[in-house]
Design an enzyme around this catalytic site. Structure first.
Site, PDB file in Angstrom:
ATOM      1  N   ILE A  11       0.664  -1.358   0.086  1.00  0.00           N
ATOM      2  CA  ILE A  11       0.007  -0.162   0.064  1.00  0.00           C
ATOM      3  C   ILE A  11       1.084   1.386  -0.084  1.00  0.00           C
ATOM      4  O   ILE A  11       0.265   2.274   0.225  1.00  0.00           O
ATOM      5  CB  ILE A  11      -0.858   0.219   1.220  1.00  0.00           C
ATOM      6  CG1 ILE A  11      -0.341   0.011   2.593  1.00  0.00           C
ATOM      7  CG2 ILE A  11      -2.053  -1.019   1.054  1.00  0.00           C
ATOM      8  CD1 ILE A  11      -0.891   0.607   3.757  1.00  0.00           C
ATOM      9  N   SER A  12       2.128   1.139  -0.191  1.00  0.00           N
ATOM     10  CA  SER A  12       3.149   2.294  -0.235  1.00  0.00           C
ATOM     11  C   SER A  12       2.915   3.056  -1.723  1.00  0.00           C
ATOM     12  O   SER A  12       3.091   2.485  -2.610  1.00  0.00           O
ATOM     13  CB  SER A  12       4.695   1.908  -0.169  1.00  0.00           C
ATOM     14  OG  SER A  12       5.315   2.817  -0.595  1.00  0.00           O
TER      15      SER A  12
END
Length: 199
Positions: A11-12
């Protein structure tokens, strides 16, 4: 041949902005990549970082400006406040681990697709249907979403320990095993390439 450990968060936003440049650099220099998904929030806790929601407002505002600038610079679609962020990183991370163990598909594309799904496509990568779709689209058995969950959980936890031991504290984080050289951030990929060229 150099070996790169790539510590990533599915989710970066910065892993998303990295695109497939790591894969292109590795191919050019004959390097191998080991993908190591980690729980970013626990990594921040373990290494002196601050979770995004807990950061001072000035840091949050700067992050918003910087992400928008980089997306424009890279020419990629980007939602600053995606519909499904943050979401549970574990299921997609387990899928990456299972796919890497299984082999046969486009692993770099798979990793990038998870980040793109969050930041460009407004999809929830914690949902089984999304994970299965992304696995299949990159040449993997969609049933990997449900296989090897124990191994996935075990590896996911070990990846965090490996990251801390290797000196990683954010994502994307790249470590060249042979030299111990560390590179933090998608904006350091040029330095990683220069290092590989010097070996």
């Amino acid at each position: 041949m150099a070996s790169i450990d790539y510590y990533l968060g599915t989710i970066s936003p910065y892993c998303y902005l990295a695109g497939l440049r790591l894969e292109e650099i590795a191919e050019k220099h004959g390097a191998t990549i080991t993908y190591k998904p980690v729980d970013l929030m626990q990594m921040f806790d373990r290494t002196g970082g601050i979770r995004p929601k807990d950061r001072h407002v000035s840091r949050q505002e700067y992050r918003a400006q910087e992400l928008t600038r980089w997306a424009a610079h890279m020419g990629v679609p980007f939602h600053l406040n995606p519909a499904h962020w943050p979401t549970n990183m574990a299921p997609s991370s387990y899928a990456v681990i299972a796919a890497q163990n299984a082999g046969g598909g486009d692993l770099g594309g798979l990793v990038h697709a998870f980040t793109r799904a969050t930041w460009a496509e407004q999809r929830d990568i914690a949902e089984d249907s999304v994970i299965r779709d992304i696995l299949q689209a990159h040449g993997f058995d969609p049933d990997l979403a449900d296989k090897g969950l124990f191994v996935g959980a075990e590896t996911y936890g070990r990846n965090l320990e490996d990251a801390v031991e290797a000196g990683a504290f954010g994502a994307p984080f790249y470590v060249v095993r042979e030299t111990g050289q560390r590179f933090w951030g998608q904006d350091r990929l040029d330095f990683l390439e220069r290092h590989l060229a010097s070996l």
